[in-house]
Design an enzyme around this catalytic site. Structure first.
Site, PDB file in Angstrom:
ATOM      1  N   ARG A   1       0.859  -1.183   0.000  1.00 17.39           N
ATOM      2  CA  ARG A   1       0.000   0.000   0.000  1.00 17.39           C
ATOM      3  C   ARG A   1       0.896   1.234   0.000  1.00 17.39           C
ATOM      4  O   ARG A   1       2.112   1.116   0.103  1.00 17.39           O
ATOM      5  CB  ARG A   1      -0.931  -0.019   1.209  1.00 17.39           C
ATOM      6  CG  ARG A   1      -0.207  -0.123   2.532  1.00 17.39           C
ATOM      7  CD  ARG A   1      -1.186  -0.192   3.692  1.00 17.39           C
ATOM      8  NE  ARG A   1      -0.464  -0.197   4.948  1.00 17.39           N
ATOM      9  CZ  ARG A   1      -1.035  -0.170   6.128  1.00 17.39           C
ATOM     10  NH1 ARG A   1      -2.351  -0.150   6.216  1.00 17.39           N
ATOM     11  NH2 ARG A   1      -0.319  -0.179   7.224  1.00 17.39           N
TER      12      ARG A   1
ATOM     13  N   GLU B   1      -7.010   5.966  15.030  1.00 18.11           N
ATOM     14  CA  GLU B   1      -6.764   4.523  15.211  1.00 18.11           C
ATOM     15  C   GLU B   1      -6.015   4.289  16.507  1.00 18.11           C
ATOM     16  O   GLU B   1      -5.123   5.065  16.874  1.00 18.11           O
ATOM     17  CB  GLU B   1      -5.877   3.969  14.087  1.00 18.11           C
ATOM     18  CG  GLU B   1      -6.502   3.932  12.728  1.00 18.11           C
ATOM     19  CD  GLU B   1      -5.519   3.375  11.678  1.00 18.11           C
ATOM     20  OE1 GLU B   1      -4.549   2.674  12.060  1.00 18.11           O
ATOM     21  OE2 GLU B   1      -5.712   3.664  10.503  1.00 18.11           O
TER      22      GLU B   1
ATOM     23  N   ASN C   1      -4.908   7.328   3.467  1.00 24.61           N
ATOM     24  CA  ASN C   1      -4.589   6.723   4.765  1.00 24.61           C
ATOM     25  C   ASN C   1      -3.107   6.878   5.037  1.00 24.61           C
ATOM     26  O   ASN C   1      -2.281   6.529   4.193  1.00 24.61           O
ATOM     27  CB  ASN C   1      -4.935   5.232   4.757  1.00 24.61           C
ATOM     28  CG  ASN C   1      -4.808   4.629   6.134  1.00 24.61           C
ATOM     29  OD1 ASN C   1      -5.605   4.918   7.019  1.00 24.61           O
ATOM     30  ND2 ASN C   1      -3.786   3.821   6.338  1.00 24.61           N
ATOM     31  N   GLU C   2      -2.795   7.442   6.179  1.00 23.06           N
ATOM     32  CA  GLU C   2      -1.401   7.580   6.600  1.00 23.06           C
ATOM     33  C   GLU C   2      -0.503   7.936   5.417  1.00 23.06           C
ATOM     34  O   GLU C   2       0.405   7.176   5.056  1.00 23.06           O
ATOM     35  CB  GLU C   2      -0.922   6.305   7.293  1.00 23.06           C
ATOM     36  CG  GLU C   2      -1.641   6.067   8.598  1.00 23.06           C
ATOM     37  CD  GLU C   2      -1.048   4.945   9.431  1.00 23.06           C
ATOM     38  OE1 GLU C   2      -0.317   4.098   8.868  1.00 23.06           O
ATOM     39  OE2 GLU C   2      -1.314   4.903  10.631  1.00 23.06           O
TER      40      GLU C   2
ATOM     41  N   CYS D   1      10.537   9.223  -9.072  1.00 20.76           N
ATOM     42  CA  CYS D   1      10.431   9.000 -10.525  1.00 20.76           C
ATOM     43  C   CYS D   1      10.791  10.272 -11.302  1.00 20.76           C
ATOM     44  O   CYS D   1      10.967  11.335 -10.709  1.00 20.76           O
ATOM     45  CB  CYS D   1       9.019   8.537 -10.878  1.00 20.76           C
ATOM     46  SG  CYS D   1       7.794   9.854 -10.799  1.00 20.76           S
TER      47      CYS D   1
ATOM     48  N   PHE E   1      -3.675 -11.264  12.345  1.00 24.16           N
ATOM     49  CA  PHE E   1      -3.465 -11.415  13.796  1.00 24.16           C
ATOM     50  C   PHE E   1      -3.327 -10.072  14.513  1.00 24.16           C
ATOM     51  O   PHE E   1      -2.903 -10.009  15.662  1.00 24.16           O
ATOM     52  CB  PHE E   1      -2.240 -12.293  14.066  1.00 24.16           C
ATOM     53  CG  PHE E   1      -2.445 -13.719  13.619  1.00 24.16           C
ATOM     54  CD1 PHE E   1      -3.534 -14.455  14.062  1.00 24.16           C
ATOM     55  CD2 PHE E   1      -1.573 -14.310  12.709  1.00 24.16           C
ATOM     56  CE1 PHE E   1      -3.750 -15.760  13.628  1.00 24.16           C
ATOM     57  CE2 PHE E   1      -1.777 -15.612  12.268  1.00 24.16           C
ATOM     58  CZ  PHE E   1      -2.869 -16.340  12.729  1.00 24.16           C
TER      59      PHE E   1
HETATM   60  C1  GAL Z   1      -2.040   1.761  10.607  1.00 29.46           C
HETATM   61  C2  GAL Z   1      -2.893   1.715   9.354  1.00 29.46           C
HETATM   62  C3  GAL Z   1      -3.992   0.695   9.455  1.00 29.46           C
HETATM   63  C4  GAL Z   1      -3.470  -0.594  10.006  1.00 29.46           C
HETATM   64  C5  GAL Z   1      -2.792  -0.342  11.324  1.00 29.46           C
HETATM   65  C6  GAL Z   1      -2.223  -1.561  11.978  1.00 29.46           C
HETATM   66  O1  GAL Z   1      -0.786   2.273  10.350  1.00 29.46           O
HETATM   67  O2  GAL Z   1      -3.454   2.973   9.073  1.00 29.46           O
HETATM   68  O3  GAL Z   1      -4.558   0.498   8.183  1.00 29.46           O
HETATM   69  O4  GAL Z   1      -2.583  -1.163   9.097  1.00 29.46           O
HETATM   70  O5  GAL Z   1      -1.723   0.527  11.133  1.00 29.46           O
HETATM   71  O6  GAL Z   1      -1.578  -1.255  13.163  1.00 29.46           O
END
Ligand code: GAL
Length: 678
Positions: free
Chosen positions: A113, A312, A151-152, A164, A362
């Site tokens: 990603r 998150e 995302n991030e 590039c 996991f």
């Molecule tokens: C973050 C990410 C999430 C997931 C998570 C796992 O960096 O935005 O998609 O991968 O880590 O800890």
């Protein structure tokens, strides 16, 4: 911001129902259990590109439409992400130029990603086509409250940049805009050194392991450019989702992430959000982990001086570290409360349900592969949900308003760690955290601000390892101290300007600091030394400046040994109505505690309880407009902690009265009502 988000604290998670479309019963169970866990918001669509657009130009929004509708019926709000974080295989197969090129010139292969080139016109066009459609279809839905861009950004495990040819061309344009002429560029880069003067803009190339990596200014400029290019990609997506929608936007940041200057990137966002994954229980002393997590929260809040979102976190353990401890009883609640204490308006998780396959199967989630809601993690999550729900009224309209600022600046970070000498292992983040920790231990909230930010309104500013001075910084600090501020800075500060050219003649703040820097020594570990401050001896680390003081500077401590014995190691200088402290040698933690205790005392700063706190316990204050507010008292020790000597407080949640004394349970947080701020 609370009003933007519906007036309540969010309790939510990344939700990936597209991974479960073949299991309709799973969705029904999800909805039922989300209600049981008091989940009131979910983030949808992160990484969903291949399901939303299975083939080029063929869109399938039916599943998302249905799910958003069912969530609406269940009174669950949606943060809708754009899916640019991961690209579908049809895209990379047909247009390989959308994939990033590494610094060594190799193009990435498909997969993973965050592998997209943010300059690529094709990438921008393809994601725009999808984003505009998402905007049209979902941008006005009642329960969609926020856009989550990608995302991030930049978080591809290795290097956030693409190298590039299209990026190189854009970099050259950026350089032209910044410097105007090659003469100015060559002067800024000290180009005659090793015959590195440019005679044509086309000669400019990004830093590379097999090319130019020795010019710090080039490295810093490249990183500035990468931030700007990523911001322009992010803005491109923002404009796309805004086609049919006026919803606020965010993108999720990562801790102290070196790849992008978040102080700049945040300017195009309405709300700052971030992903926090502290490594609890790696060792028994949780305080250093709590310090780092707290610093992250304070930094995110300080960017807009308003509540941020914890986008998150994990309700149990992650899967990507060498070893991954589960959260022990109490820690999930405590770490969630820590975020709220430091100014978050949410506690959200990655993720709701563990996937069955691939890289994150996991990784901790609210629901495991087995046992539905009959797990410790689920019970912990539901408890947090209930508490957040009942806290909403209490925290509404409150935000932290620290009087201390610690300077944390990305450009300084890049320059400092890329420069050669006096040591090659200088670690800016660790140093900044060491200067922040004493405030955490004293229970005094801090804003982390960049060098471009305003420091008016703060009483104390700490600027550790402030190596590169940006234009205007010295004047700002001179004014701050002159008007009564307390300023603390260290060795190896004020060395270079924004092009990493050394200042000549004087330190830019020599008059304020009252010291003259002569040399900096970085001896081997056997050459021990120390300084005596207030009668106590503190060892010094292996960066030691040799400084001289001007007549009215107070020497607070001198080196005790070696050829520098008797030379100043710690000074204080009155300037105008304020005081500037200078730490000439790498201090140990105990010295920083003692010094900041003294400086905070001088600045009239104390924690809202007005008492010394036991190690592992801290407090954070969210105030309201009337000067009252909430004191979050947190115990990060896995044993009870006793606090004594404060006045009388009411527990905002239970109504219990604490008079002069309270015992905090292991890993716990209490929220006290403060009638007035201290
Ligand atoms: C973050 C990410 C999430 C997931 C998570 C796992 O960096 O935005 O998609 O991968 O880590 O800890």
């Amino acid at each position: 911001m609370e009003t933007m988000l519906g007036g309540h604290l969010l309790h939510g998670c990344d939700y990936n129902p597209e991974q479960w479309l073949e299991y309709p019963e799973v969705f029904e169970e999800d909805l039922r259990l989300m209600k049981a866990a008091e989940i009131n918001s979910v983030t949808l669509g992160v990484f969903s590109w291949s399901v939303l657009e299975p083939e080029e130009g063929v869109y399938d929004f039916e599943w998302l439409d249905r799910i958003i509708g069912r969530l609406w019926e269940a009174d669950i709000q949606v943060i809708l992400a754009t899916p640019s974080g991961a690209m579908p295989h049809w895209l990379t197969q047909k247009y390989p130029e959308v994939m990033q090129v590494r610094a060594d010139g190799r193009r990435n292969l498909p997969g993973k990603r965050h592998n997209f080139c943010y300059t690529s016109p094709i990438m921008r066009e393809k994601i725009k086509e999808l984003d505009v459609r998402l905007s049209e279809k979902f941008g006005q839905r009642d329960n969609v409250i926020l856009w989550h861009i990608s995302n991030e950004l930049g978080g591809n495990f290795e290097d956030s940049a693409c190298y590039c040819e299209q990026c190189q061309a854009a970099f050259r344009q950026w350089m032209k805009k910044r410097y105007g002429t090659l003469k100015r560029l060559n002067q800024a880069y000290w180009g005659r050194f090793w015959s590195h003067s440019y005679t044509d803009w086309e000669q400019i190339h990004s830093p590379a392991p097999h090319g130019e990596w020795t010019v710090t200014a080039l490295e810093v400029d490249w990183r500035r450019f990468v931030t700007e290019q990523m911001s322009s990609f992010c803005l491109w997506e923002i404009n796309a989702v805004r086609t049919y929608s006026k919803l606020p936007v965010t993108t999720n940041f990562m801790d102290f992430f070196k790849g992008l200057d978040y102080h700049r990137l945040q300017r195009i966002l309405d709300i700052v959000s971030w992903d926090s994954y502290p490594q609890w229980h790696a060792q028994k002393d949780e305080a250093p982990v709590a310090v780092r997590a707290s610093a992250g929260h304070h930094m995110m809040r300080a960017m807009k001086k308003q509540p941020f979102l914890l986008m998150e976190s994990v309700p149990s353990g992650v899967n990507w570290r060498m070893f991954n401890p589960l959260k022990r009883p109490g820690m999930h609640m405590l770490s969630s409360m820590q975020a709220i204490a430091c100014g978050s308006a949410s506690v959200q998780y990655f993720q709701w349900r563990k996937g069955r396959g691939s890289y994150e199967k996991f990784h901790g989630a609210v629901l495991d592969h087995k046992n539905g809601s009959c797990t410790r993690t689920f019970a912990d999550t539901a408890r947090v949900g209930r508490r957040l729900k009942s806290l909403t009224g209490l925290v509404e309209g409150t935000v932290n308003r620290p009087r201390v600022a610690v300077i944390f600046d990305w450009e300084n970070w890049w320059a400092l760690e890329n420069t050669t000498g006096p040591r090659l292992d200088i670690d800016y983040v660790s140093c900044v955290l060491a200067h922040y920790a004493p405030f955490w231990e004293m229970g005094i909230d801090v804003d982390f601000v960049g060098m471009d930010d305003c420091v008016e309104g703060y009483t104390l500013v700490a600027a550790p390892l402030n190596y590169m001075y940006k234009d205007g910084y010295a004047d700002k600090i001179r004014r701050f101290v002159g008007e009564g501020g307390i300023y603390v800075t260290t060795y190896f500060s004020g060395m270079t300007d924004e092009s990493d050219l050394c200042f000549i003649g004087h330190h830019p703040l020599e008059d304020v600091l009252g010291i003259i820097q002569e040399e900096i020594d970085a001896p081997g570990p056997e050459f021990e030394n120390s300084m005596i401050f207030n009668g106590i001896s503190y060892p010094v680390g292996n960066l030691r400046e040799l400084i001289h003081v001007s007549g009215d500077t107070q020497v607070l401590a001198c080196y005790t040994d070696d050829y520098v014995k008797g030379m100043p190691a710690l000074t204080a200088h009155s300037f105008g109505r304020g005081t500037a402290y200078y730490i000439a040698a790498e201090p140990d933690r105990a010295l920083l505690n003692a010094l900041y205790k003294e400086a905070a005392g001088k600045a009239g700063l104390k924690n809202p309880l007005g008492i010394p706190l036991p190690y592992g316990v801290t407090v954070s204050l969210r105030t309201n407009q009337d000067g009252g507010g909430l004191i979050f008292v947190m115990n990060f020790k896995n044993e009870p902690a006793e606090l004594c000597g404060f006045g009388q407080y009411t527990d905002g949640e239970t109504g219990e009265i604490y008079k002069h004394q309270m015992i905090l349970e292991p890993f716990s947080c209490r929220i006290l009502i403060s009638e007035e701020t201290v």
